[in-house]
Design a protein around this motif. Structure first.
Motif, PDB file in Angstrom:
ATOM      1  N   SER A 184       0.991  -0.703  -0.298  1.00 46.21           N
ATOM      2  CA  SER A 184       0.373  -0.427   0.202  1.00 46.21           C
ATOM      3  C   SER A 184       1.018   1.295  -0.347  1.00 46.21           C
ATOM      4  O   SER A 184       1.706   1.527   0.012  1.00 46.21           O
ATOM      5  CB  SER A 184      -1.254   0.623   1.363  1.00 46.21           C
ATOM      6  N   ALA A 185       0.291   2.280  -0.627  1.00 44.49           N
ATOM      7  CA  ALA A 185       1.201   3.379  -0.466  1.00 44.49           C
ATOM      8  C   ALA A 185       0.381   4.479  -0.011  1.00 44.49           C
ATOM      9  O   ALA A 185      -1.106   4.749   0.614  1.00 44.49           O
ATOM     10  CB  ALA A 185       1.606   3.676  -2.140  1.00 44.49           C
ATOM     11  N   TYR A 186       1.030   5.669   0.808  1.00 44.87           N
ATOM     12  CA  TYR A 186       0.160   6.675   1.459  1.00 44.87           C
ATOM     13  C   TYR A 186       1.029   8.094   1.416  1.00 44.87           C
ATOM     14  O   TYR A 186       2.104   7.893   1.061  1.00 44.87           O
ATOM     15  CB  TYR A 186       1.190   6.034   3.209  1.00 44.87           C
ATOM     16  N   GLY A 187       0.456   8.946   1.086  1.00 47.49           N
ATOM     17  CA  GLY A 187       0.377   9.912   1.050  1.00 47.49           C
ATOM     18  C   GLY A 187      -0.053  11.098   1.960  1.00 47.49           C
ATOM     19  O   GLY A 187      -0.045  10.774   3.251  1.00 47.49           O
ATOM     20  N   LYS A 188       0.772  12.239   1.775  1.00 46.31           N
ATOM     21  CA  LYS A 188       0.014  12.964   2.564  1.00 46.31           C
ATOM     22  C   LYS A 188      -1.268  13.633   3.601  1.00 46.31           C
ATOM     23  O   LYS A 188      -2.402  13.319   2.883  1.00 46.31           O
ATOM     24  CB  LYS A 188       0.534  14.306   1.743  1.00 46.31           C
ATOM     25  N   GLY A 189      -1.039  13.715   4.829  1.00 49.03           N
ATOM     26  CA  GLY A 189      -2.317  13.693   5.141  1.00 49.03           C
ATOM     27  C   GLY A 189      -3.125  11.936   5.735  1.00 49.03           C
ATOM     28  O   GLY A 189      -3.843  12.193   6.053  1.00 49.03           O
ATOM     29  N   SER A 190      -2.064  11.442   5.277  1.00 51.45           N
ATOM     30  CA  SER A 190      -2.459  10.093   5.755  1.00 51.45           C
ATOM     31  C   SER A 190      -2.066   9.097   6.801  1.00 51.45           C
ATOM     32  O   SER A 190      -1.130  10.071   7.453  1.00 51.45           O
ATOM     33  CB  SER A 190      -2.685   8.888   4.535  1.00 51.45           C
ATOM     34  N   ARG A 191      -2.335   7.997   7.556  1.00 50.03           N
ATOM     35  CA  ARG A 191      -1.529   7.870   8.150  1.00 50.03           C
ATOM     36  C   ARG A 191       0.101   8.102   8.713  1.00 50.03           C
ATOM     37  O   ARG A 191       0.546   7.811   9.663  1.00 50.03           O
ATOM     38  CB  ARG A 191      -1.873   6.253   8.560  1.00 50.03           C
ATOM     39  N   PHE A 192       0.405   7.758   7.204  1.00 50.78           N
ATOM     40  CA  PHE A 192       2.003   7.780   7.142  1.00 50.78           C
ATOM     41  C   PHE A 192       2.547   8.381   6.548  1.00 50.78           C
ATOM     42  O   PHE A 192       4.022   9.161   6.208  1.00 50.78           O
ATOM     43  CB  PHE A 192       2.568   6.604   6.985  1.00 50.78           C
ATOM     44  N   GLY A 193       1.834   9.315   7.105  1.00 52.45           N
ATOM     45  CA  GLY A 193       1.838  10.883   5.376  1.00 52.45           C
ATOM     46  C   GLY A 193       3.419  12.355   6.489  1.00 52.45           C
ATOM     47  O   GLY A 193       3.818  12.906   5.619  1.00 52.45           O
ATOM     48  N   TRP A 194       2.427  11.626   7.583  1.00 53.14           N
ATOM     49  CA  TRP A 194       3.930  12.394   8.667  1.00 53.14           C
ATOM     50  C   TRP A 194       5.455  12.794   8.015  1.00 53.14           C
ATOM     51  O   TRP A 194       6.206  13.479   8.306  1.00 53.14           O
ATOM     52  CB  TRP A 194       4.144  12.256   9.895  1.00 53.14           C
ATOM     53  N   ILE A 195       5.731  11.492   7.618  1.00 52.26           N
ATOM     54  CA  ILE A 195       7.351  11.214   6.740  1.00 52.26           C
ATOM     55  C   ILE A 195       7.266  12.169   5.712  1.00 52.26           C
ATOM     56  O   ILE A 195       8.942  12.891   6.373  1.00 52.26           O
ATOM     57  CB  ILE A 195       7.301   9.850   5.979  1.00 52.26           C
ATOM     58  N   TYR A 196       6.115  12.647   4.619  1.00 51.92           N
ATOM     59  CA  TYR A 196       6.996  13.751   4.206  1.00 51.92           C
ATOM     60  C   TYR A 196       6.957  15.132   4.833  1.00 51.92           C
ATOM     61  O   TYR A 196       7.501  15.971   4.258  1.00 51.92           O
ATOM     62  CB  TYR A 196       5.566  13.625   3.270  1.00 51.92           C
TER      63      TYR A 196
END
Length: 297
Positions: A184-196
């Motif tokens: 699965s991929a995650y973007g900004k505002g998602s569960r792991f989006g804080w990486i960005y």
């Protein structure tokens, strides 16, 4: 007679419980006013246990499995009060906690555990960096450790600043989670989006679906995105499940043709930190350090 009456009043007043000082702290469900410095705390949230441990606050009750080795040591003397999904209400009641802390996976159990005692929800939103620091501030205020909380948050700010400086001009990133052969991929505002947010790196793919499970993707998706950085979270490793590792899932000719793979920019993030206790202080520090080391190569 008057002296006897005064003695009775004094005795009665001494028998009454002292009114504890109260503090108001921010929680996931708004501000809550509580008695300060609760002595016996039961915690069903791994990130909360992590940050409390960093502040020097011992917990009286903890889940049967905290997943993080250092937290298992920190909670070895705590009562085992069930799992994140199934609290042991009998044990919890026997413990008689002054406060119960839930969050994330255990948040759905609020109605059950608050039958036993005062309960607060400290769930972390997708704005993880902001919430992680807010929770530390709240715990510092609640347990009279505001100086310690300020110091911890200052360290987090320093590490985030160092990571963003090291990430400047390093291209675009894609954050993915593997679960055996699934991805699965995650973007900004998602569960792991804080990486960005933490790195400052832009997304290789914009407008990904926002949700806890991300966007289901394939090898072809990653090849087409062609990220400069691929940040990987291995769910199976995080929960100790058997099955295909993230490395095995990603070893594929399509991914091997991406800029990230060819330039050695595939970073496997600490699985349990990311999936279980991401906003806990010690967990977050370790993840930020690993990210900084990765982008500094």
């Amino acid at each position: 007679m008057r002296q006897f009456a005064l003695s009775c009043v004094l005795a009665a007043s001494l028998a009454l419980p002292a009114f504890a000082e109260e503090v108001t702290i921010a929680t996931a469900q708004g501000d809550v006013t509580l008695p300060a410095q609760p002595q016996k705390v039961a915690v069903f949230d791994i990130a909360a246990i992590d940050s409390l441990n960093a502040l020097g606050v011992a917990v009286a009750g903890a889940p049967d499995n905290t997943y993080m080795p250092y937290l298992q040591d920190a909670t070895k003397d705590a009562a085992k009060i069930g799992t994140l999904f199934e609290p042991n209400l009998e044990t919890l009641a026997g413990l008689g906690p002054d406060l119960i802390i839930i969050g994330g996976r255990s948040a759905a159990q609020k109605a059950a555990v608050e039958q036993v005692g005062t309960t607060i929800d400290m769930t972390i939103s997708p704005d993880l960096l902001t919430d992680a620091k807010a929770r530390i501030d709240a715990y510092g205020k609640l347990f009279a450790k505001t100086d310690e909380a300020t110091a911890l948050n200052a360290t987090l700010d320093e590490k985030i600043a160092a990571l963003q400086e090291a990430s400047k001009g390093k291209g675009k990133a894609l954050v993915i989670l593997t679960n055996g052969p699934k991805m699965s991929a995650y973007g900004k505002g998602s569960r792991f989006g804080w990486i960005y947010d933490a790195t400052g790196l832009p997304e290789a793919v914009e407008n990904l679906k926002v949700g806890s499970h991300g966007d289901a993707i394939s090898h072809e998706f990653i090849a087409e995105a062609n990220p400069d950085w691929l940040f990987v979270i291995d769910r199976g490793a995080a929960v100790g499940a058997e099955g295909q590792s993230a490395e095995a899932t990603l070893t594929n000719p399509l991914i091997e043709g991406t800029n990230a793979w060819k330039n050695g920019r595939v970073a496997y993030l600490p699985p349990a930190n990311m999936y279980i206790s991401g906003a806990g202080y010690n967990s977050l520090v370790e993840t930020l350090d690993q990210l900084t080391a990765a982008v500094s190569k």
